[in-house]
Design an enzyme around this catalytic site. Structure first.
Site, short mmCIF file in Angstrom:
data_model
loop_
_atom_site.label_atom_id
_atom_site.label_comp_id
_atom_site.label_asym_id
_atom_site.label_seq_id
_atom_site.Cartn_x
_atom_site.Cartn_y
_atom_site.Cartn_z
N HIS A 52 65.89 -26.80 11.68
CA HIS A 52 65.23 -26.33 12.95
C HIS A 52 64.36 -27.45 13.55
O HIS A 52 63.88 -27.25 14.74
CB HIS A 52 64.38 -25.07 12.48
CG HIS A 52 64.93 -23.85 12.22
ND1 HIS A 52 65.97 -23.38 13.05
CD2 HIS A 52 64.72 -23.18 11.10
CE1 HIS A 52 66.11 -22.12 12.76
NE2 HIS A 52 65.59 -22.11 11.60
N HIS A 102 57.56 -20.57 15.66
CA HIS A 102 58.88 -20.77 15.01
C HIS A 102 58.80 -21.93 14.71
O HIS A 102 58.45 -23.10 15.47
CB HIS A 102 59.80 -20.19 15.98
CG HIS A 102 61.29 -20.25 15.31
ND1 HIS A 102 62.01 -21.32 15.17
CD2 HIS A 102 62.03 -19.55 14.94
CE1 HIS A 102 63.19 -21.33 14.71
NE2 HIS A 102 63.36 -20.11 14.37
N GLU A 104 61.23 -24.46 14.95
CA GLU A 104 61.73 -25.19 16.04
C GLU A 104 60.72 -25.39 17.17
O GLU A 104 60.85 -26.46 17.80
CB GLU A 104 63.05 -24.56 16.55
CG GLU A 104 64.00 -25.33 17.55
CD GLU A 104 65.29 -24.73 18.24
OE1 GLU A 104 65.45 -25.11 19.09
OE2 GLU A 104 65.66 -23.85 17.22
N SER A 200 64.04 -15.11 10.75
CA SER A 200 65.09 -15.98 11.20
C SER A 200 65.19 -15.44 12.66
O SER A 200 65.72 -14.09 12.95
CB SER A 200 66.40 -15.50 10.62
OG SER A 200 67.67 -15.97 11.25
N SER A 244 71.52 -18.65 9.04
CA SER A 244 71.36 -19.27 7.71
C SER A 244 71.61 -18.08 6.49
O SER A 244 71.01 -18.42 5.56
CB SER A 244 69.91 -19.58 7.85
OG SER A 244 68.92 -18.46 8.19
#
Length: 290
Positions: A52, A102, A104, A200, A244
């Site tokens: 990420h 998150h 990312e 996720s 994932s």
């Protein structure tokens, strides 16, 4: 669950499960174990220096600690990082569409913290303060709902006509494909089970887009979380998995249903994927030549 009410059929979404970025991260760990042996330390979940992506501060801290760090950031996330640096270098204010906290988003915002404003919903757009100039851009987290992101981008363009986006959409091919596949699957089933972690983003979006179609959907880590009450009156169960989630988890869920009398299991094939990413340079260079 009586025989009269139990499901009779399973449909498995395809594509599902690992994307090329996660495959690359997992293979990186496996290759590092072969090359160097244990211990190999993984930052957070199985994505080394995360698939990420991480903020520059993480790289600096690793260097200060003299760690031999392998960066397994997905190339599609690296693309977003590079766009953030490019837009910031041009003096643009960047609206980053994504979810607070998150991995990312944390990593991307770390690339240009003074230039990025996080936007999570269409409603957020109306609450944004007036920017200092009309030099504006937007980027997106790669694992978002395609439909929801389209709505947010439309709202940004309506309020800020000068806003520009990246040359190519940031939402990754795997997120787009899995959402398209589960939408198609949902039209054929009574219930969708999404195998993936609660943290996720792409797995959560698979649940969301299914429910948006009026079909019951639940996110599960594995077969132990399936509730009998979900299956009452259900004839056909659809199964998919986040980018994932390994395929062996899907196999365990399928086995759980087979043990309960489900005999018909079929693939619901929408899109064929053939995307592969090269391993990080530090792994490739350490491999023996043949």
């Amino acid at each position: 669950m009586s025989e009269a009410t139990r499901p009779r059929r399973l449909l498995l979404a395809r594509p599902r499960g690992y994307c090329a970025g996660v495959e690359r991260a997992v293979e990186t760990v496996e290759q590092m174990l072969v090359l160097h042996g244990p211990p190999i330390y993984v930052r957070k979940q199985i994505v080394v220096l995360s698939a990420h992506g991480v903020a520059p501060e993480v790289h600096r801290n690793a260097a200060l600690r003299r760690l031999r760090a392998i960066d397994a950031t997905c190339p599609l996330v690296t693309k977003v990082h590079n766009e953030a640096k490019r837009f910031a270098g041009q003096g643009l204010t960047i609206f980053l569409i994504g979810h607070a906290g998150h991995e990312e988003v944390v990593g991307t915002m770390g690339e240009a913290p003074d230039a990025i404003v996080l936007v999570q919903t269409v409603e957020d757009v109306a609450l944004l303060p007036e920017p200092r100039s009309e030099q504006l851009a937007y980027l997106t987290q790669t694992t978002l709902s395609v439909d929801e992101t389209t709505d947010i981008i439309a709202a940004l363009k309506a309020r800020f006509p000068t806003v520009v986006g990246p040359p190519k959409d940031d939402i990754c091919y795997a997120t787009t494909n899995r959402q398209a596949a589960v939408k198609s699957l949902a039209r054929e089933v009574d219930l969708v089970l999404v195998i993936g972690s609660a943290n996720s983003s792409n797995s959560q979006r698979l649940v969301d887009v299914t429910r948006d179609l009026g079909v019951q959907a639940h996110l599960i880590d594995d077969e132990s979380q399936i509730l009998g009450s979900w299956l009452e009156g259900v004839e056909t169960v659809g199964i998919t998995s986040g980018a994932s989630a390994p395929e062996w988890l899907v196999e365990r869920v399928v086995d759980w249903f087979r043990e309960r009398g489900v005999e018909e299991v079929a693939e619901h094939h929408l899109i064929e994927e053939n995307v592969h990413f090269a391993l990080p340079r530090g792994v490739r260079e350490a491999q023996p030549t043949r």
